[in-house]
Design a protein around this motif. Structure first.
Motif, PDB file in Angstrom:
ATOM      1  N   GLU A  62       0.833  -1.208   0.000  1.00 49.02           N
ATOM      2  CA  GLU A  62       0.000   0.000   0.000  1.00 49.02           C
ATOM      3  C   GLU A  62       0.866   1.255   0.000  1.00 49.02           C
ATOM      4  O   GLU A  62       0.622   2.196  -0.769  1.00 49.02           O
ATOM      5  N   LEU A  63       1.895   1.268   0.849  1.00 53.29           N
ATOM      6  CA  LEU A  63       2.788   2.427   0.914  1.00 53.29           C
ATOM      7  C   LEU A  63       3.518   2.639  -0.408  1.00 53.29           C
ATOM      8  O   LEU A  63       3.610   3.768  -0.917  1.00 53.29           O
ATOM      9  N   THR A  64       4.009   1.556  -0.984  1.00 54.94           N
ATOM     10  CA  THR A  64       4.747   1.661  -2.252  1.00 54.94           C
ATOM     11  C   THR A  64       3.835   2.112  -3.393  1.00 54.94           C
ATOM     12  O   THR A  64       4.215   2.954  -4.212  1.00 54.94           O
ATOM     13  N   ALA A  65       2.642   1.538  -3.440  1.00 54.59           N
ATOM     14  CA  ALA A  65       1.701   1.887  -4.506  1.00 54.59           C
ATOM     15  C   ALA A  65       1.275   3.342  -4.429  1.00 54.59           C
ATOM     16  O   ALA A  65       1.043   3.993  -5.463  1.00 54.59           O
ATOM     17  N   GLU A  66       1.178   3.884  -3.225  1.00 51.83           N
ATOM     18  CA  GLU A  66       0.727   5.263  -3.053  1.00 51.83           C
ATOM     19  C   GLU A  66       1.873   6.279  -3.134  1.00 51.83           C
ATOM     20  O   GLU A  66       1.716   7.356  -3.693  1.00 51.83           O
ATOM     21  N   ALA A  67       3.032   5.935  -2.547  1.00 52.26           N
ATOM     22  CA  ALA A  67       4.092   6.939  -2.393  1.00 52.26           C
ATOM     23  C   ALA A  67       5.389   6.603  -3.113  1.00 52.26           C
ATOM     24  O   ALA A  67       6.303   7.435  -3.148  1.00 52.26           O
ATOM     25  N   LEU A 130      -5.729  -1.504  -1.934  1.00 54.96           N
ATOM     26  CA  LEU A 130      -6.182  -0.123  -2.090  1.00 54.96           C
ATOM     27  C   LEU A 130      -7.664  -0.090  -2.463  1.00 54.96           C
ATOM     28  O   LEU A 130      -8.151  -1.006  -3.138  1.00 54.96           O
ATOM     29  N   HIS A 144       0.770   5.453 -13.113  1.00 59.25           N
ATOM     30  CA  HIS A 144       1.892   5.313 -12.188  1.00 59.25           C
ATOM     31  C   HIS A 144       3.076   4.628 -12.865  1.00 59.25           C
ATOM     32  O   HIS A 144       4.227   5.062 -12.716  1.00 59.25           O
ATOM     33  N   SER A 176       3.706  -2.790  -7.739  1.00 60.03           N
ATOM     34  CA  SER A 176       2.874  -2.564  -6.555  1.00 60.03           C
ATOM     35  C   SER A 176       1.445  -2.174  -6.928  1.00 60.03           C
ATOM     36  O   SER A 176       0.512  -2.424  -6.163  1.00 60.03           O
ATOM     37  N   ARG A 177       1.268  -1.582  -8.108  1.00 58.24           N
ATOM     38  CA  ARG A 177      -0.085  -1.198  -8.536  1.00 58.24           C
ATOM     39  C   ARG A 177      -0.940  -2.429  -8.853  1.00 58.24           C
ATOM     40  O   ARG A 177      -2.145  -2.425  -8.652  1.00 58.24           O
ATOM     41  N   ALA A 180      -1.530  -4.140  -5.377  1.00 60.89           N
ATOM     42  CA  ALA A 180      -2.524  -3.404  -4.592  1.00 60.89           C
ATOM     43  C   ALA A 180      -3.931  -3.569  -5.139  1.00 60.89           C
ATOM     44  O   ALA A 180      -4.900  -3.113  -4.535  1.00 60.89           O
TER      45      ALA A 180
END
Length: 227
Positions: A62-67, A130, A144, A176-177, A180
Motif C-alpha cells: 500500500e505504501l509503495t503503490a501510493e508513495a 487499495l 503510475h 505494486s499497482r 494493490a
C-alpha cells in the motif's frame, strides 16, 4: 583547444550502441509480456492481488503503490541539482527527459480515455489492498507505471550511475499497482513501455536544441572543470 573532459562523447560509439540495443530488447520484451499477460489477465490478477491482500506484505504494498512514485520524483530532483552544479550537459539531458515525462503522462491520459478499460477491481470480485478508483478512472495504461518509467529513464540518461536504483524502483512501483489490486499486469507493462519510449524520443529529438544552447549554460562550473 577543448579539454577532453568537456568534449561530447563520440556519437555512435560502441557503448552507446550496446545500451541502445539493450534498451530495444527490454522494451520489446515488455511489449511481448504485455500482449501475453492480456490473454490471462483475470487469473493472473486474482492470483497476485488476492495473495497480497491476505499477506503481511499488504501495508508495504500500500505504501509503495501510493508513495513510491514520489521517491523517483525526489531522485530526479536530486539528479537535477547535482548535474547543474557538476555537469551542465547532463542537466539539460534531464530537462529534455522532463519534456518526455510530460508527454508520456498526457499520452497515457488520452489513451485511457480512448480505450476506457474498466479497473479490474470493478469487474473481478477480489479483496484489494487499495480502494478501487471510481468508475471513469480507467485502467489501461497505468499512469503510475508510465511516470515511474519516464522518471527512471530521464534519470539514467542524465546520470547513468543511477541506473540500477531507478530501474529497480520503477519496476517495484509498477508492480505494486498490480499487487494493490488497482491494475492488471498488462496495464503496468504497457505503462513502462510508454514512459520509457516517450523520454528516449524526447531526449533524442531535443538533442540538437541542447547542443545549440549558449556555452554559458552548458559548460561545467569552474570548480569541477578538468584542464
Amino acid at each position: 583547444m577543448t579539454p577532453p573532459a568537456l568534449r561530447d562523447p563520440a556519437p555512435g560509439g560502441r557503448d552507446e550502441r550496446v545500451v541502445r540495443r539493450a534498451a530495444i530488447l527490454v522494451l520489446a520484451g515488455c511489449v511481448v509480456l504485455a500482449a501475453s499477460t492480456f490473454l490471462v489477465r483475470e487469473p493472473l490478477y486474482r492470483t497476485v492481488a488476492g495473495a497480497v491482500t491476505a499477506s503481511p506484505l499488504a501495508p508495504l504494498v500500500e505504501l509503495t503503490a501510493e508513495a513510491g512514485l514520489l521517491v523517483l520524483v525526489a531522485t530526479a530532483a536530486g539528479v537535477a541539482v547535482r548535474s547543474w552544479l557538476r555537469a551542465r550537459r547532463s542537466f539539460w539531458v534531464l530537462v529534455a527527459g522532463g519534456v518526455g515525462v510530460v508527454a508520456a503522462y498526457l499520452t497515457s491520459e488520452v489513451v485511457k480515455l480512448l480505450v476506457a478499460e474498466q479497473r479490474p477491481c470493478h469487474v473481478i470480485d477480489v479483496a484489494t489492498v487499495l480502494p478501487c478508483p471510481p468508475v471513469g478512472d480507467w485502467s489501461w495504461p497505468s499512469n503510475h507505471a508510465t511516470l515511474a518509467a519516464a522518471f527512471a529513464v530521464a534519470c539514467l540518461l542524465a546520470a547513468p550511475r543511477t541506473t540500477p536504483y531507478v530501474a529497480a524502483l520503477a519496476v517495484v512501483v509498477a508492480g505494486s499497482r498490480v499487487a494493490a489490486g488497482v491494475h492488471y499486469v498488462h496495464d503496468v507493462l504497457s505503462g513502462l513501455v510508454l514512459g520509457a519510449t516517450a523520454v528516449v524520443l524526447a531526449v533524442v529529438l531535443l538533442r540538437p536544441v541542447v547542443r545549440r544552447l549558449p556555452r554559458s549554460l552548458t559548460q561545467e562550473p569552474a570548480a569541477h572543470r578538468s584542464y
